[in-house]
Design an enzyme around this catalytic site. Structure first.
Site, mmCIF file in Angstrom:
data_model
loop_
_atom_site.group_PDB
_atom_site.id
_atom_site.type_symbol
_atom_site.label_atom_id
_atom_site.label_comp_id
_atom_site.label_asym_id
_atom_site.label_seq_id
_atom_site.Cartn_x
_atom_site.Cartn_y
_atom_site.Cartn_z
ATOM 1 N N HIS A 112 -41.110 93.546 -93.770
ATOM 2 C CA HIS A 112 -41.792 92.309 -94.089
ATOM 3 C C HIS A 112 -41.051 91.261 -95.054
ATOM 4 C CE1 HIS A 112 -45.912 92.009 -91.953
ATOM 5 N NE2 HIS A 112 -45.467 93.291 -91.576
ATOM 6 N N HIS A 136 -37.290 102.515 -95.621
ATOM 7 C CA HIS A 136 -38.814 101.958 -95.339
ATOM 8 C C HIS A 136 -39.307 102.470 -93.834
ATOM 9 C CE1 HIS A 136 -42.066 99.307 -94.994
ATOM 10 N NE2 HIS A 136 -41.792 98.834 -93.674
#
EC number: 3.1.3.16
Length: 521
Positions: A151, A199
């Protein structure tokens, strides 16, 4: 059959449950208030102000973001971090839960932290998370580490909420500064020479740690390739019990990157002499999940950590942080904290109340147009010929129908506000499909169910149905886990061949719950 409970006579049904809401501070913190004489942020003052929904002068916010970015820019793609360390997963703009995280994990003043990305979007306090974490990075550059999540990019922050939040609370200059800072975030960390921390996960184009070190990270993440995979890939749903021999298969949930298998992880760990992979990227009911153990080490080959409790205020999940010290891994869970309420998409009260006002105004317009009966209209039109009189009548009837249709739209908006918000959240653009409101209540509910079923979410969902389980919330939110469409989504011919091969071997397994152990030695 038990009798219904009587209303507590002591509970007032006319008074407000919350009598008053404190107004956010109107004063914006200045540079003199935020920074000390040595130019270091006063994080306690910053925290107290942000907890009250206070804001900073724009120049102060820009200074925090740019100074933090300059520190991040000097760091390597692959960080080397020694134990002890506390590892944290997704935050997603849940600033008040981030404050709880530091209570559970320990003060950043004397605790080494590693965050695995996804600080922004979905939650309504993303800029507060960025400002506070970047201030901590300036104050503790050698003990607080920040990795990039999927993101932290322009594509997703424009599609979701972060860009809009920056423009409402600050300006587009602050948003642009954040994007430049996100380009500087490292991609991975090697913790205690034993654990690879990322991530998302692995890539078919990354076989060694040096492959990560060689990447050019200072850019917007591409739609495919090793950098994309580090941020976007997931373990297979039947990880550890695969029905395929392929190491990597196309990720149908994300619409990009790959699913990686248990053999792929074990081969990577053995080839690089590692113990396990720590990652975030997926919401977990317990806040974490430990996957099948490696046959050579007896340690979980993969661990997912998620640090946003009651994600989106509907998942009802716990959050967790992972503390690693003296070769012992300890999981600490925590629940959500109360936070101020924002209307969806940062809507103001005037926009929110428009359907109520509009319904009354259109009612008045209809009444004005209906003030004359058909007989009265006929008597007034005796001076016109038949064709002209009929045309005038039809014009008036069309006006009444148009106003009536508008009245129905506002009535639906008022009565079905929750359904409208549900449908907006399920559409990629956040906008209602054309003609839904004018079709009335039934059309709205049907469109909501169709939007859910179109994304293979839970069937039979009703907008009035209260979400009660983690799996239900995860199913309904599945559409928002995909990469939004982008122009550069078509890979090169070489990559296309590998993806086609992966697609041919794609499987749809059923996940099994991982180990619930909270301590591993």
């Amino acid at each position: 059959m038990s009798e219904p409970k009587a209303i507590d006579p002591k509970l007032s049904t006319t008074d407000r449950v919350v009598k008053a809401v404190p107004f956010p501070p109107s004063h914006r913190l200045t540079a003199k208030e935020v920074f000390d004489n040595d130019g270091k942020p006063r994080v306690d003052i910053l925290k107290a102000h942000l907890m009250k929904e206070g804001r900073l002068e724009e120049s102060v916010a820009l200074r925090i973001i740019t100074e933090g970015a300059s520190i991040l820019r000097q760091e390597k793609n692959l960080l080397d971090i020694d134990a002890p360390v506390t590892v944290c997963g997704d935050i997603h703009g849940q600033f008040f839960d981030l404050m709880k995280l530091f209570e559970v994990g320990g003060s950043p003043a004397n605790t080494r932290y590693l965050f695995l990305g996804d600080y922004v979007d979905r939650g309504y306090f993303s800029i507060e998370c960025v400002l506070y974490l970047w201030a901590l990075k300036i104050l503790y550059p050698k003990t607080l580490f920040l990795l990039r999540g999927n993101h932290e990019c322009r594509h997703l922050t424009e599609y979701f909420t972060f860009k809009q939040e920056c423009k409402i609370k600050y300006s587009e200059r602050v948003y642009d500064a954040c994007m430049d800072a996100f380009d500087c975030l490292p991609l991975a960390a090697l913790m205690n020479q034993q654990f690879l921390c990322v991530h998302g996960g692995l890539s078919p184009e990354i076989n060694t740690l040096d492959d990560i070190r060689k990447l050019d990270r200072f850019k917007e993440p591409p739609a495919y390739g090793p950098m994309c995979d580090i941020l976007w890939s997931d373990p297979l749903e039947d990880f550890g019990n695969e029905k395929t021999q392929e190491h990597f298969t196309h990720n149908t949930v994300r619409g990009c990157s790959y699913f990686y298998s248990y053999p792929a992880v074990c081969d990577f760990l053995q080839h690089n002499n590692l113990l396990s992979i720590l990652r975030a990227h997926e919401a977990q009911d317990a806040g974490y999940r430990m996957y099948r153990k490696s046959q050579t080490t007896g340690f979980p080959s993969l661990i997912t950590i998620f640090s946003a409790p009651n994600y989106l205020d509907v998942y009802n999940n716990k959050a967790a942080v992972l503390k690693y010290e003296n070769n012992v891994m300890n999981i600490r869970q925590f629940n959500c904290s109360p936070h101020p309420y924002w209307l969806p998409n940062f809507m103001d009260v005037f926009t929110w109340s428009l359907p109520f006002v509009g319904e009354k105004v259109t009612e008045m317009l209809v009444n004005v147009l209906n003030i004359c009966s058909d007989d009265e209209l006929g008597s007034e039109e005796d001076g016109f010929d038949g064709a002209t009189a009929a045309a005038r009548k039809e014009v008036i009837r069309n006006k009444i129908r148009a106003i009536g249709k508008m009245a129905r739209v506002f009535s639906v908006l008022r009565e079905e506000s929750e359904s409208v918000l549900t449908l907006k959240g399920l559409t990629p653009t956040g906008m209602l499909p054309s003609g839904v409101l004018s079709g009335g209540k039934q059309t709205l509910q049907s469109a909501t169910v169709e939007a859910i079923e179109a994304d293979e979410a839970i069937k039979g969902f009703s907008p009035q149905h209260k979400i009660t389980s983690f799996e239900e919330a995860k199913g309904l939110d599945r559409i928002n886990e995909r990469m939004p469409p982008r122009r550069d989504a078509m890979p090169s011919d070489a990559n296309l061949n590998s993806i086609n091969k992966a697609l041919a071997s794609e499987t749809n397994g059923t996940d099994s719950n991982g180990s619930n152990s909270s301590n591993i030695q």
